[in-house]
Design an enzyme around this catalytic site. Structure first.
Site, short mmCIF file in Angstrom:
data_model
loop_
_atom_site.label_atom_id
_atom_site.label_comp_id
_atom_site.label_asym_id
_atom_site.label_seq_id
_atom_site.Cartn_x
_atom_site.Cartn_y
_atom_site.Cartn_z
N GLU A 154 21.88 -4.74 -33.75
CA GLU A 154 22.76 -6.13 -33.28
C GLU A 154 24.14 -5.87 -33.14
OE1 GLU A 154 22.08 -10.06 -35.17
OE2 GLU A 154 23.45 -10.67 -34.00
N LYS B 110 11.39 -8.70 -41.75
CA LYS B 110 12.78 -7.89 -41.29
C LYS B 110 13.75 -8.52 -42.59
CE LYS B 110 15.48 -9.46 -37.81
NZ LYS B 110 16.55 -10.12 -38.40
N ASP C 124 11.82 -13.18 -40.95
CA ASP C 124 12.92 -12.65 -41.36
C ASP C 124 13.03 -13.36 -43.09
OD1 ASP C 124 14.80 -11.34 -39.65
OD2 ASP C 124 16.01 -13.33 -39.28
N SER D 252 17.59 -17.30 -37.64
CA SER D 252 18.54 -17.92 -36.57
C SER D 252 18.38 -19.56 -36.29
CB SER D 252 18.68 -17.35 -34.97
OG SER D 252 17.20 -16.93 -34.73
O1 KIV Z 1 17.60 -14.44 -36.73
C1 KIV Z 1 17.50 -14.15 -35.57
O2 KIV Z 1 17.21 -14.54 -34.69
C2 KIV Z 1 17.75 -12.47 -35.61
C3 KIV Z 1 17.94 -12.10 -34.23
C4 KIV Z 1 19.45 -12.23 -33.71
C5 KIV Z 1 17.55 -10.67 -33.90
O3 KIV Z 1 17.86 -11.85 -36.37
#
Ligand code: KIV
Length: 271
Positions: free
Chosen positions: A188, A119, A90, A52
């Site tokens: 989500e 993630k 991520d 994000s």
């Molecule tokens: O990238 C991010 O901030 C996320 C959240 C929305 C969980 O994956």
């Protein structure tokens, strides 16, 4: 109320213990050392360096252009600002499209970035990749429901799993991911009852964002709760600056609301 009251590092074991004791897990995203330090001080259980950042930090329309080097750079900063919370990072779009890239980039997030868990967004991805990460000792969180890296397939950011068929598929996917070794699940934009069912079946912590109150924990995007981009906040995020006054207070109110099961209410959830 948080994973630990002392200053010891939060681990997956602590998060599992919170799930088993029925104590909610609190998390926010962060992208730099200063905000990470504030979150850490507030009793946050884990901090996500989310892709994000492409939207809230870089001002892009989607998360698609975010690179692995950018996530590593921001993870290094977050790790420097964090003493206690677990740090999750991520895997960005197309950085895990084959087993070799997936292992290599997940390893980079841990070795160069300092992340403690990675993630990935669940889509057409092969379940065997989650098994390979697990075999290599890499902790994994699988993101289901609305997966923003697939935005051009969806056409819009919408609630997922409203139809019987897609709900059943999500339940099956969650089970398969856990069997493959996923250490956590993140849902989500999922209807409350479906998220509750997945959480009840799961042996690992299930974290929700727009997934209602009946999950093991909550995560939101930091910039949304601080209302940094007025008018762009998602329907399931709450503006904690409105009542908090300072950033530190806003973050602490979020943690307290999650722990006391005061967030999310129906206003921030989907039927
Ligand atoms: O990238 C991010 O901030 C996320 C959240 C929305 C969980 O994956």
């Amino acid at each position: 109320m948080s994973a630990q009251n002392d200053s010891k590092k939060v681990t997956l074991r602590d998060l599992n213990a919170l799930k088993n004791s029925g104590t909610k897990i609190a998390s926010l995203t962060a992208y730099d050392a200063g905000f990470a330090a504030m979150l850490d001080k507030s009793g946050m259980d884990f901090i996500l360096v989310g892709d994000s950042l492409g939207m809230v930090v870089q001002g892009r329309e989607t998360t698609i252009p975010v690179t692995i080097d950018e996530i590593i750079y921001h993870t290094q900063m977050v790790v420097r600002g964090t003493e206690r919370a677990m740090v999750m990072a991520d895997l960005p779009f197309m950085s895990y499209s084959c087993a070799k890239d997936c292992l290599n980039n997940a390893a980079r997030l841990m070795k160069e970035g300092g992340a403690e868990i990675v993630k990935l967004e669940w889509g057409a991805l092969e379940i065997s990749m989650v098994s390979r990460l697990t075999e290599c000792g890499i902790p994994v969180c699988a993101h289901l429901g609305l997966t923003p890296q697939a935005i051009y397939k969806y056409g819009a950011y919408r609630v997922q799993g409203r139809e019987e068929k897609t709900a059943k598929q999500m339940i099956d996917d969650a089970r398969a991911l856990e069997e493959a070794g996923a250490d956590m699940l993140l849902l989500e934009c999922v209807p409350t009852n479906l998220a509750a069912k997945i959480t009840k079946n799961a042996g690992v912590p299930v974290i929700g964002i727009g997934a209602g109150p009946k999950v093991d924990g909550q995560i939101l995007v930091l910039y949304d709760i601080l209302d940094i981009w007025p008018g762009k906040r998602t329907r399931f995020s709450k503006n904690y600056m409105a009542e908090g006054g300072t950033i530190q207070k806003a973050v602490e109110s979020f943690v307290t609301d999650v722990k006391m099961c005061r967030f999310p209410t129906a206003e921030y959830s989907f039927e």
